[in-house]
Scaffold this motif. Structure first.
Motif, mmCIF file in Angstrom:
data_model
loop_
_atom_site.group_PDB
_atom_site.id
_atom_site.type_symbol
_atom_site.label_atom_id
_atom_site.label_comp_id
_atom_site.label_asym_id
_atom_site.label_seq_id
_atom_site.Cartn_x
_atom_site.Cartn_y
_atom_site.Cartn_z
ATOM 1 N N GLY A 83 29.866 -59.770 75.055
ATOM 2 C CA GLY A 83 29.536 -60.711 73.993
ATOM 3 C C GLY A 83 29.229 -60.035 72.677
ATOM 4 O O GLY A 83 28.468 -59.063 72.623
ATOM 5 N N LEU A 84 29.821 -60.530 71.598
ATOM 6 C CA LEU A 84 29.536 -60.061 70.251
ATOM 7 C C LEU A 84 28.885 -61.180 69.450
ATOM 8 O O LEU A 84 29.143 -62.366 69.685
ATOM 9 C CB LEU A 84 30.827 -59.629 69.541
ATOM 10 N N SER A 85 28.051 -60.802 68.495
ATOM 11 C CA SER A 85 27.469 -61.790 67.593
ATOM 12 C C SER A 85 28.585 -62.402 66.750
ATOM 13 O O SER A 85 29.671 -61.818 66.624
ATOM 14 C CB SER A 85 26.443 -61.118 66.682
ATOM 15 N N PRO A 86 28.346 -63.557 66.157
ATOM 16 C CA PRO A 86 29.391 -64.168 65.326
ATOM 17 C C PRO A 86 29.887 -63.234 64.221
ATOM 18 O O PRO A 86 31.099 -63.159 63.966
ATOM 19 C CB PRO A 86 28.699 -65.410 64.749
ATOM 20 N N LYS A 87 28.995 -62.509 63.564
ATOM 21 C CA LYS A 87 29.406 -61.610 62.482
ATOM 22 C C LYS A 87 30.223 -60.447 63.023
ATOM 23 O O LYS A 87 31.243 -60.061 62.434
ATOM 24 C CB LYS A 87 28.175 -61.084 61.736
ATOM 25 N N ALA A 88 29.801 -59.882 64.168
ATOM 26 C CA ALA A 88 30.551 -58.779 64.766
ATOM 27 C C ALA A 88 31.903 -59.260 65.279
ATOM 28 O O ALA A 88 32.893 -58.540 65.206
ATOM 29 C CB ALA A 88 29.749 -58.134 65.892
ATOM 30 N N ALA A 89 31.947 -60.479 65.807
ATOM 31 C CA ALA A 89 33.216 -61.037 66.292
ATOM 32 C C ALA A 89 34.199 -61.201 65.133
ATOM 33 O O ALA A 89 35.385 -60.889 65.266
ATOM 34 C CB ALA A 89 32.972 -62.376 66.983
ATOM 35 N N ARG A 90 33.698 -61.666 63.998
ATOM 36 C CA ARG A 90 34.579 -61.798 62.826
ATOM 37 C C ARG A 90 35.064 -60.428 62.358
ATOM 38 O O ARG A 90 36.212 -60.278 61.915
ATOM 39 C CB ARG A 90 33.849 -62.522 61.697
ATOM 40 N N ALA A 91 34.205 -59.433 62.472
ATOM 41 C CA ALA A 91 34.601 -58.074 62.093
ATOM 42 C C ALA A 91 35.707 -57.560 63.015
ATOM 43 O O ALA A 91 36.664 -56.926 62.554
ATOM 44 C CB ALA A 91 33.394 -57.139 62.144
ATOM 45 N N LEU A 92 35.595 -57.850 64.316
ATOM 46 C CA LEU A 92 36.631 -57.428 65.251
ATOM 47 C C LEU A 92 37.954 -58.127 64.947
ATOM 48 O O LEU A 92 39.022 -57.510 64.999
ATOM 49 C CB LEU A 92 36.197 -57.714 66.688
ATOM 50 N N GLU A 93 37.894 -59.405 64.614
ATOM 51 C CA GLU A 93 39.108 -60.128 64.248
ATOM 52 C C GLU A 93 39.738 -59.541 62.982
ATOM 53 O O GLU A 93 40.963 -59.454 62.866
ATOM 54 C CB GLU A 93 38.778 -61.602 64.023
ATOM 55 N N GLN A 94 38.887 -59.105 62.047
ATOM 56 C CA GLN A 94 39.413 -58.514 60.816
ATOM 57 C C GLN A 94 40.154 -57.210 61.095
ATOM 58 O O GLN A 94 41.276 -57.023 60.619
ATOM 59 C CB GLN A 94 38.274 -58.239 59.833
ATOM 60 N N ILE A 95 39.544 -56.322 61.865
ATOM 61 C CA ILE A 95 40.165 -55.008 62.048
ATOM 62 C C ILE A 95 41.382 -55.069 62.966
ATOM 63 O O ILE A 95 42.278 -54.233 62.873
ATOM 64 C CB ILE A 95 39.150 -53.962 62.573
ATOM 65 N N SER A 96 41.438 -56.082 63.837
ATOM 66 C CA SER A 96 42.573 -56.196 64.756
ATOM 67 C C SER A 96 43.630 -57.170 64.262
ATOM 68 O O SER A 96 44.755 -57.181 64.754
ATOM 69 C CB SER A 96 42.087 -56.652 66.134
ATOM 70 N N GLU A 97 43.222 -58.036 63.313
ATOM 71 C CA GLU A 97 44.093 -59.075 62.779
ATOM 72 C C GLU A 97 44.636 -59.982 63.880
ATOM 73 O O GLU A 97 45.791 -60.390 63.876
ATOM 74 C CB GLU A 97 45.231 -58.462 61.949
ATOM 75 N N THR A 98 43.777 -60.297 64.830
ATOM 76 C CA THR A 98 44.099 -61.273 65.865
ATOM 77 C C THR A 98 42.801 -61.890 66.363
ATOM 78 O O THR A 98 41.706 -61.413 66.028
ATOM 79 C CB THR A 98 44.864 -60.621 67.037
ATOM 80 N N LYS A 99 42.885 -62.944 67.166
ATOM 81 C CA LYS A 99 41.693 -63.648 67.630
ATOM 82 C C LYS A 99 41.552 -63.659 69.155
ATOM 83 O O LYS A 99 40.593 -64.233 69.678
ATOM 84 C CB LYS A 99 41.685 -65.090 67.113
ATOM 85 N N ARG A 100 42.486 -63.052 69.868
ATOM 86 C CA ARG A 100 42.421 -63.017 71.328
ATOM 87 C C ARG A 100 42.523 -61.574 71.804
ATOM 88 O O ARG A 100 43.232 -60.759 71.211
ATOM 89 C CB ARG A 100 43.542 -63.847 71.957
#
Length: 204
Positions: free
Chosen positions: A44-61
């Motif tokens: 589990g990631l916090s909402p802010k960390a999850a958005r950061a992961l989506e940014q660096i990977s450029e995907t949501k899954r």
């Protein structure tokens, strides 16, 4: 950096115990892959960390694999069967993309005990630096974070956390986002290990 063995250490009550996630269907006639949103990777990631992961990977899954269970920093960093401790894989994250060649590749999060905090990287190397723990730096395809954890019977060892992956060109500089993902996982690990004030690693 050599990985001596996969060993995420976590305690109950924080929701950090994690099981290995299947990377494919058990039915040979299906090719569907089990994926999760960024908020569910690595326990589990916090909402802010999850958005950061989506940014660096450029995907949501994502697919991910996480490792092990133990109770304390002493067991994590002073395993009697591992001379001097070693780098431990916490979690491996794989962005779910149609073309892996056009996306950052497999991401690995590692933890290890070190003797000291290195000098900060030159600005041309470290794309971002944040006041987290003892030192936190992020580059184009990595992040490093150091924090100290005072534990009775162990002393105050320094823990080095690292996020590393194969980089690809992206629209936004990923340096700070890399740190935020690593910060969130380090904060949770520091709490699980009983570090006072989470080792100076605030929540994300």
């Amino acid at each position: 950096m050599s990985v001596v063995g996969g060993a995420w250490r976590a305690v109950g009550g924080l929701g950090l115990a994690m099981s290995v996630v299947a990377c494919g269907s058990s039915d040979p006639g299906q090719s569907a892959t089990l994926t999760v949103p960024a908020s569910e990777v690595c326990g589990g990631l916090s909402p802010k960390a999850a958005r950061a992961l989506e940014q660096i990977s450029e995907t949501k899954r994502f697919e991910y694999r996480a490792y092990g269970v133990a109770d304390s920093l002493k067991e994590l960093l002073h395993d009697p069967e591992v001379d001097g401790g070693g780098a431990r894989t916490d979690c491996v994250i794989e962005p779910d993309v149609e073309d892996p060649e056009e996306s950052p590749s497999r991401m690995s999060v590692l933890f290890e005990e070190v003797d000291r905090v290195p000098a900060p990287q030159p600005e041309v190397v470290a794309a971002a630096r944040l006041p987290v723990g003892l030192l936190a730096e992020g580059g184009d395809a990595d992040a490093d974070l150091w924090f100290a954890c005072e534990v009775k019977g162990v002393g105050t060892p320094i823990v080095h956390a690292e996020l590393v992956y194969g980089s690809r060109p992206r629209e936004k500089n990923p340096g700070e986002a890399n740190i935020r993902v690593l910060q969130d996982l380090s904060h949770r690990l520091a709490l699980a290990m009983g570090c006072p004030d989470a080792g100076g690693v605030p929540s994300v």
